[in-house]
Design a protein around this motif. Structure first.
Motif, PDB file in Angstrom:
ATOM      1  N   LYS A 115       0.142  -0.395  -1.940  1.00 59.73           N
ATOM      2  CA  LYS A 115       0.432  -1.751  -1.479  1.00 59.73           C
ATOM      3  C   LYS A 115      -0.314  -2.026  -0.177  1.00 59.73           C
ATOM      4  O   LYS A 115      -0.894  -3.089   0.015  1.00 59.73           O
ATOM      5  CB  LYS A 115       1.939  -1.920  -1.282  1.00 59.73           C
ATOM      6  CG  LYS A 115       2.351  -3.317  -0.893  1.00 59.73           C
ATOM      7  CD  LYS A 115       3.855  -3.427  -0.782  1.00 59.73           C
ATOM      8  CE  LYS A 115       4.263  -4.816  -0.332  1.00 59.73           C
ATOM      9  NZ  LYS A 115       5.701  -4.931  -0.142  1.00 59.73           N
ATOM     10  N   ARG A 116      -0.323  -1.052   0.725  1.00 58.76           N
ATOM     11  CA  ARG A 116      -1.031  -1.199   1.997  1.00 58.76           C
ATOM     12  C   ARG A 116      -2.515  -1.445   1.759  1.00 58.76           C
ATOM     13  O   ARG A 116      -3.111  -2.350   2.335  1.00 58.76           O
ATOM     14  CB  ARG A 116      -0.842   0.048   2.850  1.00 58.76           C
ATOM     15  CG  ARG A 116      -1.673   0.034   4.127  1.00 58.76           C
ATOM     16  CD  ARG A 116      -1.514   1.302   4.885  1.00 58.76           C
ATOM     17  NE  ARG A 116      -0.250   1.244   5.585  1.00 58.76           N
ATOM     18  CZ  ARG A 116      -0.009   1.855   6.716  1.00 58.76           C
ATOM     19  NH1 ARG A 116      -0.909   2.610   7.271  1.00 58.76           N
ATOM     20  NH2 ARG A 116       1.150   1.740   7.313  1.00 58.76           N
ATOM     21  N   LEU A 117      -3.121  -0.633   0.895  1.00 60.60           N
ATOM     22  CA  LEU A 117      -4.549  -0.790   0.606  1.00 60.60           C
ATOM     23  C   LEU A 117      -4.852  -2.154   0.004  1.00 60.60           C
ATOM     24  O   LEU A 117      -5.828  -2.804   0.381  1.00 60.60           O
ATOM     25  CB  LEU A 117      -5.034   0.325  -0.332  1.00 60.60           C
ATOM     26  CG  LEU A 117      -5.239   1.683   0.327  1.00 60.60           C
ATOM     27  CD1 LEU A 117      -5.469   2.754  -0.728  1.00 60.60           C
ATOM     28  CD2 LEU A 117      -6.395   1.640   1.302  1.00 60.60           C
ATOM     29  N   ASP A 118      -4.013  -2.602  -0.931  1.00 64.36           N
ATOM     30  CA  ASP A 118      -4.228  -3.918  -1.545  1.00 64.36           C
ATOM     31  C   ASP A 118      -4.140  -5.038  -0.511  1.00 64.36           C
ATOM     32  O   ASP A 118      -4.974  -5.950  -0.495  1.00 64.36           O
ATOM     33  CB  ASP A 118      -3.211  -4.173  -2.665  1.00 64.36           C
ATOM     34  CG  ASP A 118      -3.507  -3.373  -3.916  1.00 64.36           C
ATOM     35  OD1 ASP A 118      -4.651  -2.876  -4.061  1.00 64.36           O
ATOM     36  OD2 ASP A 118      -2.598  -3.243  -4.755  1.00 64.36           O
ATOM     37  N   LEU A 119      -3.131  -4.976   0.359  1.00 61.45           N
ATOM     38  CA  LEU A 119      -2.982  -6.006   1.384  1.00 61.45           C
ATOM     39  C   LEU A 119      -4.174  -6.020   2.328  1.00 61.45           C
ATOM     40  O   LEU A 119      -4.689  -7.082   2.683  1.00 61.45           O
ATOM     41  CB  LEU A 119      -1.685  -5.786   2.171  1.00 61.45           C
ATOM     42  CG  LEU A 119      -0.393  -6.126   1.446  1.00 61.45           C
ATOM     43  CD1 LEU A 119       0.804  -5.615   2.228  1.00 61.45           C
ATOM     44  CD2 LEU A 119      -0.275  -7.622   1.220  1.00 61.45           C
ATOM     45  N   ILE A 120      -4.640  -4.837   2.708  1.00 64.78           N
ATOM     46  CA  ILE A 120      -5.778  -4.765   3.628  1.00 64.78           C
ATOM     47  C   ILE A 120      -7.041  -5.273   2.958  1.00 64.78           C
ATOM     48  O   ILE A 120      -7.794  -6.060   3.531  1.00 64.78           O
ATOM     49  CB  ILE A 120      -5.946  -3.339   4.171  1.00 64.78           C
ATOM     50  CG1 ILE A 120      -4.779  -3.017   5.108  1.00 64.78           C
ATOM     51  CG2 ILE A 120      -7.271  -3.177   4.902  1.00 64.78           C
ATOM     52  CD1 ILE A 120      -4.682  -1.575   5.524  1.00 64.78           C
TER      53      ILE A 120
END
Length: 151
Positions: free
Chosen positions: A80-85
């Motif tokens: 989720k963090r990677l997608d948001l970034i």
């Protein structure tokens, strides 16, 4: 002496920390009265210092006097963090925008200070001097580096 924007930013961040990173509700006019400034000064602080790239979501609620909801972005899992970034980087990013994202990652201890400095130097305009579209190349480099570092 700190400028008023720094003082307002610090006050809001302290409120968020007191709520243990959950959302806070503020009244723009009440905050402006507290700091003896124009409501537009509150807007300035919110739009420049509490951005998505810096790890915050701002929502304006209408009616009943209206209020502003500020949420600190938390990442429950790495994907989720990677997608948001990646979504916040997009297909093109300025150096200033890239630094905002890196500042957030460093402040949230997702990357070390050394990683921060290495990534920062790889994205500056002098490093990309021969590139035709620096912002596109910068976005590609940043997405690649962050994917590796956070994996």
């Amino acid at each position: 002496m700190a400028i008023i924007s720094d003082t307002i930013e610090s006050f809001i961040k302290n409120m968020i920390n007191e709520e243990r990173g959950k959302q806070i509700l503020i009244q723009r006019n009440e905050l402006a009265d507290k700091f003896s400034c124009a409501p537009s000064q509150i807007n300035y602080v919110l739009t420049t210092r509490f951005t998505y790239e810096k790890g915050y979501l701002i929502e304006s609620k209408r009616g009943g006097g209206g209020c502003i909801v500020i949420r600190k972005v938390t990442y429950d899992n790495q994907d989720k963090r990677l997608d948001l970034i990646r979504n916040s980087i997009g297909s093109s990013i300025t150096y200033k925008g890239a630094i905002s994202i890196l500042d957030h990652l460093k402040d949230s201890n997702a990357i070390t200070h050394k990683e921060y400095e290495i990534i920062k130097i790889s994205l500056n305009d002098r490093t990309l001097i021969t590139a035709e579209d620096k912002n596109k190349i910068r976005a590609d480099i940043l997405k690649g580096i962050i994917t590796v570092v956070l994996s």
